[in-house]
Scaffold this motif. Structure first.
Motif, mmCIF file in Angstrom:
data_model
loop_
_atom_site.group_PDB
_atom_site.id
_atom_site.type_symbol
_atom_site.label_atom_id
_atom_site.label_comp_id
_atom_site.label_asym_id
_atom_site.label_seq_id
_atom_site.Cartn_x
_atom_site.Cartn_y
_atom_site.Cartn_z
ATOM 1 N N ALA A 274 33.199 49.899 23.067
ATOM 2 C CA ALA A 274 33.381 49.811 24.293
ATOM 3 C C ALA A 274 32.255 50.103 25.261
ATOM 4 C CB ALA A 274 34.756 50.796 24.895
ATOM 5 N N ARG A 275 31.547 51.111 24.809
ATOM 6 C CA ARG A 275 30.259 51.746 25.631
ATOM 7 C C ARG A 275 29.560 50.360 25.714
ATOM 8 N NH1 ARG A 275 28.563 57.314 25.319
ATOM 9 N NH2 ARG A 275 26.842 57.234 27.105
ATOM 10 N N ASP A 276 29.039 49.991 24.484
ATOM 11 C CA ASP A 276 28.214 48.813 24.370
ATOM 12 C C ASP A 276 28.588 47.654 25.447
ATOM 13 O OD1 ASP A 276 26.304 50.124 22.890
ATOM 14 O OD2 ASP A 276 27.028 48.982 21.097
ATOM 15 N N ALA A 277 29.846 47.227 25.354
ATOM 16 C CA ALA A 277 30.382 46.027 26.130
ATOM 17 C C ALA A 277 30.310 46.434 27.558
ATOM 18 C CB ALA A 277 31.759 46.018 25.822
ATOM 19 N N GLY A 278 30.616 47.643 27.837
ATOM 20 C CA GLY A 278 30.443 48.043 29.351
ATOM 21 C C GLY A 278 29.057 48.004 29.815
ATOM 22 N N SER A 279 27.948 48.485 29.051
ATOM 23 C CA SER A 279 26.777 48.396 29.329
ATOM 24 C C SER A 279 26.361 47.006 29.657
ATOM 25 C CB SER A 279 25.821 48.911 28.061
ATOM 26 O OG SER A 279 26.202 50.415 28.131
ATOM 27 N N GLY B 184 19.134 46.073 23.618
ATOM 28 C CA GLY B 184 19.338 46.597 22.072
ATOM 29 C C GLY B 184 20.623 46.424 21.656
ATOM 30 N N VAL B 185 21.536 45.803 22.155
ATOM 31 C CA VAL B 185 23.027 45.561 21.498
ATOM 32 C C VAL B 185 23.049 44.122 20.668
ATOM 33 C CG1 VAL B 185 25.572 45.453 22.227
ATOM 34 C CG2 VAL B 185 24.048 46.615 23.655
ATOM 35 N N ASN B 186 23.452 44.584 19.445
ATOM 36 C CA ASN B 186 23.667 43.100 18.793
ATOM 37 C C ASN B 186 24.845 42.413 18.968
ATOM 38 O OD1 ASN B 186 22.694 41.581 16.589
ATOM 39 N ND2 ASN B 186 23.466 42.781 15.023
ATOM 40 N N LEU B 187 24.633 41.390 20.028
ATOM 41 C CA LEU B 187 25.726 40.341 20.181
ATOM 42 C C LEU B 187 25.511 39.138 19.093
ATOM 43 C CD1 LEU B 187 26.627 40.253 23.904
ATOM 44 C CD2 LEU B 187 27.770 41.278 22.002
#
Length: 73
Positions: A46-51, A33-36
């Motif tokens: 950083a949390r989303d990138a790490g996930s 559910g991250v919007n790349l």
């Protein structure tokens, strides 16, 4: 330590795999559910990138373990 002209940590070891890795990254971001978006994504946390990175690594390890066990799908 060997000198490397390309000091970027964001490199693909097999250049022919770059498109596949980009598709894989987008697949994982959709699952989480991250919007790349295509191109630069420096605005994500950083949390989303790490996930995304962590999930990619988990999936790659699982795929390799299955292949090593002769259970690749």
């Amino acid at each position: 330590m060997a000198s490397n002209k390309n000091s970027s940590s964001n490199r693909v070891e097999v250049p022919e795999a770059r498109d596949a890795m980009d598709r894989f990254k987008m697949e994982v971001d959709n699952e989480l559910g991250v919007n790349l978006k295509q191109g630069y994504n420096g605005d994500i946390t950083a949390r989303d990138a790490g996930s995304i990175g962590g999930e990619m690594v988990r999936k790659m390890i699982k795929r390799q373990e299955e292949e090593m066990a002769g259970q690749s799908r």
